[in-house]
Design an enzyme around this catalytic site. Structure first.
Site, PDB file in Angstrom:
ATOM      1  N   LEU A  15       0.934  -1.354   0.262  1.00  0.00           N
ATOM      2  CA  LEU A  15       0.538  -0.119   0.061  1.00  0.00           C
ATOM      3  C   LEU A  15       0.973   1.497  -0.202  1.00  0.00           C
ATOM      4  O   LEU A  15       0.557   2.234  -0.237  1.00  0.00           O
ATOM      5  CB  LEU A  15      -1.030  -0.003   1.546  1.00  0.00           C
ATOM      6  CG  LEU A  15      -2.153   1.404   1.079  1.00  0.00           C
ATOM      7  CD1 LEU A  15      -2.856   1.465   0.226  1.00  0.00           C
ATOM      8  CD2 LEU A  15      -2.663   0.871   2.780  1.00  0.00           C
ATOM      9  N   ASP A  40      14.622   2.803   9.263  1.00  0.00           N
ATOM     10  CA  ASP A  40      14.271   1.768  10.313  1.00  0.00           C
ATOM     11  C   ASP A  40      13.445   2.995  11.353  1.00  0.00           C
ATOM     12  O   ASP A  40      13.707   3.679  12.003  1.00  0.00           O
ATOM     13  CB  ASP A  40      15.338   1.837  10.691  1.00  0.00           C
ATOM     14  CG  ASP A  40      15.546   0.292  12.058  1.00  0.00           C
ATOM     15  OD1 ASP A  40      13.579  -0.215  12.242  1.00  0.00           O
ATOM     16  OD2 ASP A  40      16.110  -0.214  12.470  1.00  0.00           O
ATOM     17  N   ASN A  42       3.018   3.927   6.859  1.00  0.00           N
ATOM     18  CA  ASN A  42       1.968   3.390   6.272  1.00  0.00           C
ATOM     19  C   ASN A  42       3.102   1.383   7.092  1.00  0.00           C
ATOM     20  O   ASN A  42       2.941   0.712   7.022  1.00  0.00           O
ATOM     21  CB  ASN A  42       2.144   3.214   5.200  1.00  0.00           C
ATOM     22  CG  ASN A  42       2.138   1.592   4.637  1.00  0.00           C
ATOM     23  OD1 ASN A  42       1.035   1.420   4.616  1.00  0.00           O
ATOM     24  ND2 ASN A  42       3.145   1.941   3.991  1.00  0.00           N
ATOM     25  N   LYS A  62       6.543  11.195  17.242  1.00  0.00           N
ATOM     26  CA  LYS A  62       7.063  11.984  17.178  1.00  0.00           C
ATOM     27  C   LYS A  62       8.464  12.961  16.735  1.00  0.00           C
ATOM     28  O   LYS A  62       8.346  14.308  16.893  1.00  0.00           O
ATOM     29  CB  LYS A  62       7.749  11.568  19.237  1.00  0.00           C
ATOM     30  CG  LYS A  62       6.600  11.276  20.164  1.00  0.00           C
ATOM     31  CD  LYS A  62       7.061  10.134  21.265  1.00  0.00           C
ATOM     32  CE  LYS A  62       8.218  11.462  21.625  1.00  0.00           C
ATOM     33  NZ  LYS A  62       7.718  12.266  22.508  1.00  0.00           N
ATOM     34  N   SER A  90      -3.218   1.428  10.118  1.00  0.00           N
ATOM     35  CA  SER A  90      -4.093   0.621  11.361  1.00  0.00           C
ATOM     36  C   SER A  90      -4.301  -0.260  10.190  1.00  0.00           C
ATOM     37  O   SER A  90      -3.687  -1.108  10.310  1.00  0.00           O
ATOM     38  CB  SER A  90      -4.987   0.981  12.369  1.00  0.00           C
ATOM     39  OG  SER A  90      -5.092   0.014  13.051  1.00  0.00           O
ATOM     40  N   TYR A 139       0.498  -8.334  15.844  1.00  0.00           N
ATOM     41  CA  TYR A 139      -0.077  -7.471  15.079  1.00  0.00           C
ATOM     42  C   TYR A 139      -1.522  -7.141  15.055  1.00  0.00           C
ATOM     43  O   TYR A 139      -1.943  -5.734  15.509  1.00  0.00           O
ATOM     44  CB  TYR A 139      -0.034  -7.863  14.336  1.00  0.00           C
ATOM     45  CG  TYR A 139      -0.674  -7.463  12.709  1.00  0.00           C
ATOM     46  CD1 TYR A 139      -0.270  -6.276  12.074  1.00  0.00           C
ATOM     47  CD2 TYR A 139      -2.009  -7.447  12.130  1.00  0.00           C
ATOM     48  CE1 TYR A 139      -0.857  -6.004  10.736  1.00  0.00           C
ATOM     49  CE2 TYR A 139      -2.743  -5.942  11.309  1.00  0.00           C
ATOM     50  CZ  TYR A 139      -1.181  -4.959  10.738  1.00  0.00           C
ATOM     51  OH  TYR A 139      -2.032  -5.040   9.440  1.00  0.00           O
ATOM     52  N   LYS A 165      -1.491  -2.907  16.765  1.00  0.00           N
ATOM     53  CA  LYS A 165      -2.777  -1.761  15.947  1.00  0.00           C
ATOM     54  C   LYS A 165      -3.266  -1.367  16.951  1.00  0.00           C
ATOM     55  O   LYS A 165      -4.084   0.109  17.013  1.00  0.00           O
ATOM     56  CB  LYS A 165      -3.366  -2.621  14.935  1.00  0.00           C
ATOM     57  CG  LYS A 165      -2.109  -3.339  13.556  1.00  0.00           C
ATOM     58  CD  LYS A 165      -2.049  -1.615  13.381  1.00  0.00           C
ATOM     59  CE  LYS A 165      -1.058  -1.940  11.633  1.00  0.00           C
ATOM     60  NZ  LYS A 165      -0.665  -1.023  11.386  1.00  0.00           N
ATOM     61  N   THR A 224      -1.859  -6.380  -2.053  1.00  0.00           N
ATOM     62  CA  THR A 224      -0.997  -6.146  -1.548  1.00  0.00           C
ATOM     63  C   THR A 224      -0.223  -7.668  -1.383  1.00  0.00           C
ATOM     64  O   THR A 224      -0.608  -8.961  -1.512  1.00  0.00           O
ATOM     65  CB  THR A 224      -0.528  -4.853  -0.578  1.00  0.00           C
ATOM     66  OG1 THR A 224      -0.919  -5.851   0.300  1.00  0.00           O
ATOM     67  CG2 THR A 224      -1.136  -3.789  -1.372  1.00  0.00           C
TER      68      THR A 224
END
Length: 288
Positions: free
Chosen positions: A14, A56, A83, A116, A134, A148, A152, A183
């Site tokens: 995505l 990273d 993302n 941040k 998310s 996961y 999320k 994807t």
């Protein structure tokens, strides 16, 4: 109006589709990836319109340098899209702690770290839009995806707090919750483990479903990219936006079940208050 975008995980999935759509729409882009060589074709096609940066997302120094480079190159930062992420399938019992931590570090702490890094820039501008990618798994806890989903759900809570803090400063926040998109997320980006036979009807079923679903997901990545670009043009975007018919259907069903459960157990819930008149009973964010 041209905007300056910053997208993590721009090399595939995505993120790659969104990066290309942003550039085709005439915006400027800071495209990030662990290996920026994977972004060479974007630089060749779009020249100075794109800045490819090694990032990273779990490294605070790397995130700070990437945001600094964006401002040095383009003068501002209008849209941040967090993302980058991945999610394996396996039972809680059989997922080792290193795997748990790795998924949470990337999916949750990566989002926090890059957010941040960008916040001081957007606060000083008095404007900006943070788009957190998310998942439907950020609203529903699917079997086999505990690290996961934990990450999320954390992104969802973090981002809701963020929206309350930065909204008065002119910075918008939107959480997008994709369902299944075509994807490689369900393919090479995911490790699927059916696990021991005791979990066959839960985790095993999810792993088999994921394999069969790959390539047949209803979501069109190009349309998801268009939806996100549209969100970034709005003065009053939603806090949350599910993406895909499967996502909206699953979330609506889950929310209805949750509301029914709350109603069924409401008397027990409210029974834990002091007797009437002993407390205010309102949170500071509640509408009155």
């Amino acid at each position: 109006m041209s905007q300056v975008w910053f997208i993590t995980g721009s090399s595939r999935g995505l993120g790659r589709g969104l990066a290309e759509a942003v550039l085709m729409a005439g915006h400027k882009l800071v495209a990030t990836a662990r290996n920026p060589a994977q972004l060479d074709d974007l630089k060749q096609r779009y020249g100075d319109q794109v800045l490819a940066v090694a990032l990273d997302v779990t490294d605070e120094q790397s995130a700070g340098q990437a945001v600094k480079g964006a401002v040095e190159r383009f003068g501002r930062l209008d849209v941040l899209v967090n993302n980058a992420g991945y999610g394996d399938v396996g039972s809680i019992e059989d997922t080792d702690m290193a795997n748990f931590r790795a998924q949470i570090e990337t999916n949750l702490f990566g989002t926090i770290i890059v957010t941040k890094a960008a916040l001081p820039v957007m606060r000083e501008q008095g404007a900006g839009h943070i788009v957190q990618v998310s998942s439907v798994g950020g609203r529903i806890g699917p079997a086999g995806r505990a690290p996961y989903a934990a990450a999320k759900w954390g992104v969802e809570g973090f981002s809701e707090v963020l929206s309350r803090e930065v909204g008065p400063l002119g910075v918008k926040v939107t959480i997008v919750e994709p369902g299944g998109f075509r994807t490689d997320f369900a393919g090479t980006s995911t490790t699927l483990r059916e696990g021991r036979p005791e979990y066959d009807e839960t985790v095993g079923k999810m792993a088999r479903y994921q394999r069969d679903y790959d390539g047949r997901q209803p979501g069109d990545p190009a349309k998801a990219a268009a939806a996100i670009i549209h969100l970034a043009s709005l003065d009053n975007p939603p806090l949350r936006l599910p993406l895909g018919s499967d996502a909206i259907r699953a979330i609506e069903q889950n929310d209805a079940q949750r509301a029914a459960e709350h109603a069924a157990w409401r008397d027990l819930s409210v029974s834990t208050d002091f007797d009437a008149g002993n407390g205010a009973g309102h949170f500071p964010w509640e509408a009155r």
